[in-house]
Design a protein around this motif. Structure first.
Motif, short mmCIF file in Angstrom:
data_model
loop_
_atom_site.label_atom_id
_atom_site.label_comp_id
_atom_site.label_asym_id
_atom_site.label_seq_id
_atom_site.Cartn_x
_atom_site.Cartn_y
_atom_site.Cartn_z
N VAL A 177 14.26 -0.55 -31.15
CA VAL A 177 14.02 0.56 -32.09
C VAL A 177 12.63 0.44 -32.71
O VAL A 177 12.17 1.35 -33.40
N TYR A 182 6.75 1.59 -44.49
CA TYR A 182 7.09 2.22 -43.22
C TYR A 182 7.35 1.21 -42.10
O TYR A 182 8.04 1.53 -41.13
N ASP A 192 10.42 1.13 -37.28
CA ASP A 192 11.75 1.38 -36.75
C ASP A 192 11.87 2.89 -36.52
O ASP A 192 12.02 3.66 -37.47
N SER A 198 14.20 4.56 -35.17
CA SER A 198 15.56 5.12 -35.24
C SER A 198 15.86 5.66 -36.63
O SER A 198 16.89 6.30 -36.84
N LYS A 199 14.98 5.40 -37.60
CA LYS A 199 15.19 5.82 -38.98
C LYS A 199 14.31 7.02 -39.32
O LYS A 199 13.29 7.27 -38.68
N ASP A 200 14.72 7.74 -40.35
CA ASP A 200 13.89 8.81 -40.90
C ASP A 200 12.91 8.20 -41.89
O ASP A 200 13.27 7.32 -42.68
N HIS A 201 11.68 8.68 -41.87
CA HIS A 201 10.65 8.14 -42.74
C HIS A 201 10.06 9.25 -43.61
O HIS A 201 9.89 10.38 -43.15
N SER A 224 20.34 6.82 -30.09
CA SER A 224 21.25 5.72 -30.35
C SER A 224 22.38 5.66 -29.33
O SER A 224 23.06 4.64 -29.22
N SER A 257 15.97 12.23 -28.63
CA SER A 257 16.87 11.99 -29.75
C SER A 257 18.32 12.21 -29.33
O SER A 257 18.59 12.74 -28.24
#
Length: 271
Positions: free
Chosen positions: A143, A171, A197, A199-202, A231, A239
């Motif tokens: 990720v 971040y 990462d 896979s996360k929202d930033h 994922s 996505s």
């Protein structure tokens, strides 16, 4: 009568030959132990500290995962030697998965150079780059990915590497800035590369100073090279919402639910 001309011969010096020869991995001593039988299975158990010590020679290693086909190791080695601008030549070797190559770098500066390259291809064959760790899985993409971030309108007195590291800390892990930022030759904004990462929202902004105050600065954050992550497939590049496998699984699940409802209705009618 034509006189044949001999082709120029490149003479390799002893220094050239020695520099191309891979150096042995630094040895890490782990205390001897006997095998164990746990639930009838033969196994060898190492604690976390031992695993971390054995991984020390690989702390700057990266994995190149080629997207179409893997080039020959000689081509990859030659490209890295001539184009990457590294301090020392790394050891390059094929991994179990045919598209993957392990590049064992020996210092942090070369690691940052490799991870933050803006052109991710060798001889026009694109690759993804991953930081190798003891938990690296060849069949599941990490990720974590290097991402270039642009901070438009950032005031130039914040272009210092120390302040950019502070901003990047929210971040991911800071890697480096580009030359224009370091020289402040493009004061319209700062660019930096960090390992994030994906896979996360930033957050797409932050404040320098207390939020919504007159003397505070609202800072926009533009992710230039942020890849999508699935994922379900555990790969970078698309996505979960656009995943074909996810849509196929959802379709199968919907079909099973419809079939179950139909079976229930037939059962109730037969009573």
């Amino acid at each position: 009568m034509a006189i044949a001309r001999s082709l120029p011969v490149t003479v390799r010096t002893l220094a050239d030959i020695v520099s191309d020869r891979p150096l042995p991995m630094p040895e890490v001593i782990v205390p001897m132990r006997e095998a164990k039988l746990i639930e009838g299975e033969l196994c060898f158990v190492f604690n976390k500290e031992e695993i971390n010590r054995t991984a020390t020679p690989f702390r700057f290693s990266v994995v190149l995962s080629f997207q179409r086909h893997r080039l020959s190791l000689d081509v990859i080695r030659g490209y890295i030697k001539n184009r990457w601008g590294l301090i020392s030549m790394p050891v390059v070797g094929a991994m179990r998965r045919a598209c993957n190559v392990l590049v064992r770098l020996t210092n942090e500066a070369d690691f940052v150079t490799a991870m933050s390259r803006e052109i991710m291809d060798i001889a026009s064959v694109p690759y993804k780059i991953f930081h190798w760790t003891p938990t690296f899985n060849e069949y599941e993409e990490s990720v974590l990915a290097p991402v270039w971030i642009f901070l438009p309108g950032l005031q130039p007195h914040f272009f210092h590497e120390s302040t950019l590291k502070i901003f990047a800390g929210s971040y991911g892990r800071y890697l480096r800035t580009d030359n224009a930022t370091a020289c402040v030759s493009r004061p319209e904004g700062a660019r930096m590369c960090g390992e994030m990462d994906v896979s996360k929202d930033h957050r797409s902004y932050f404040w320098i100073g207390p939020p919504n105050k007159t003397r505070s600065h609202f800072q926009e954050v533009v992710f230039e090279t942020l890849p999508a992550y699935c994922s379900t497939c555990r790969i970078q590049g698309h996505s979960k919402t656009t995943c074909r496998r996810e849509k196929l699984n959802a379709g199968k699940q919907k079909k099973r639910v419809s079939q179950s409802k139909a079976d229930l209705k037939r059962f109730e009618r037969s009573k």
